[in-house]
Design a protein around this motif. Sequence first.
Motif: not given
Length: 334
Positions: A210-220, A286-291
């Motif tokens: 899960f690239p850490k530079t790509k965010f949920d657009p809703s900002g929930r 689920i691996h949140v890191r650099t793409s």
Amino acid sequence: MCRIPHDCNATHVTLLTEPRKEDQTHKLDQTPKQDPSKPSNHTWLLLRNRNNHLSDKDKMKFNFTVCISSLFGEYDNVLQFVQTLEMYRLLGVDRVVIYNTSCSQNFDRLLQIYSQEGFLEVVPWPIDKYLNPSHGWLFSQSGGDLHYYGQMTTLNECIYRNMERSRFVLLNDMDEIIMPYQHNNLMSLMNALQKDYPNTGVFRIENHVFPKTKFDPSGRFRLPQWNGVPGLNILEHIYKEEPNRKIYHPHKMIIRPRMVEQTSVHEVLKASGEQVKVPPNICRIIHVRTSIREPSYTDFQMDKRLWDFQEQLVPSVDAMLKKMGLLNQRGRAD
């Protein structure tokens, strides 16, 4: 590697660098004895795997233990670590073991709180005082005397540390969560997998970035109380890269530790029993890191699995951050 005679019920072992005269004339004793007039300077280690007549259920203190290898470089990713540990609590993990070389002051306070609660076991790992460990996993780029702060050493040590006290051990990094997708906890997952694969000691779980530079657009989940907390907010990252299975793709593992003799980072090297790849629709990382994809890659898939736990996860994270003193009583970052 010491061969114990079949008629010897050994309970402890020690290491001698040279033979002693009395050792050459006496037979191997069943228990270590010390002459009070001649104090021994030897450390005796308890043999922990001798009670083979007991079942796992009778002996095991924990069902699930997570082994996280070396913490180094003044590590300070507080928010992601709290989210990860609280997520593992919700999934049924009993204990997390981590090997600490260096971390920030905030992170050290976090480790102390989790340790006092009994959920975290911190193993001091000052390997940089004795060797020049590499700062990265690729030797050609990082060099060093020891690969990546002794990552493989710590993973193997953690397996043996938990061999007699945990039914299952999860081998993964601090920025990874081994997540079931058809079950709400790890016990239900493993009960189902063991029913389908009864003779299996190693369950390989596919990595999903899960690239850490790509965010949920809703900002929930861009929550104001977390704004001043150092680290990454994994709830904001809901887009994952589809693995390229045409090339080598890494896995992490859930193992039955008594069936594993030696492991590497992504593969178990020596084990009894079978090894299976768990289908990613059942469980994946689920691996949140650099793409790891090329910048032109656009084929992202939405994955909101973490949000299924948000009603319990967010209050748990807030409570831990308050214990650390990073949130005030109104829930705002200090």
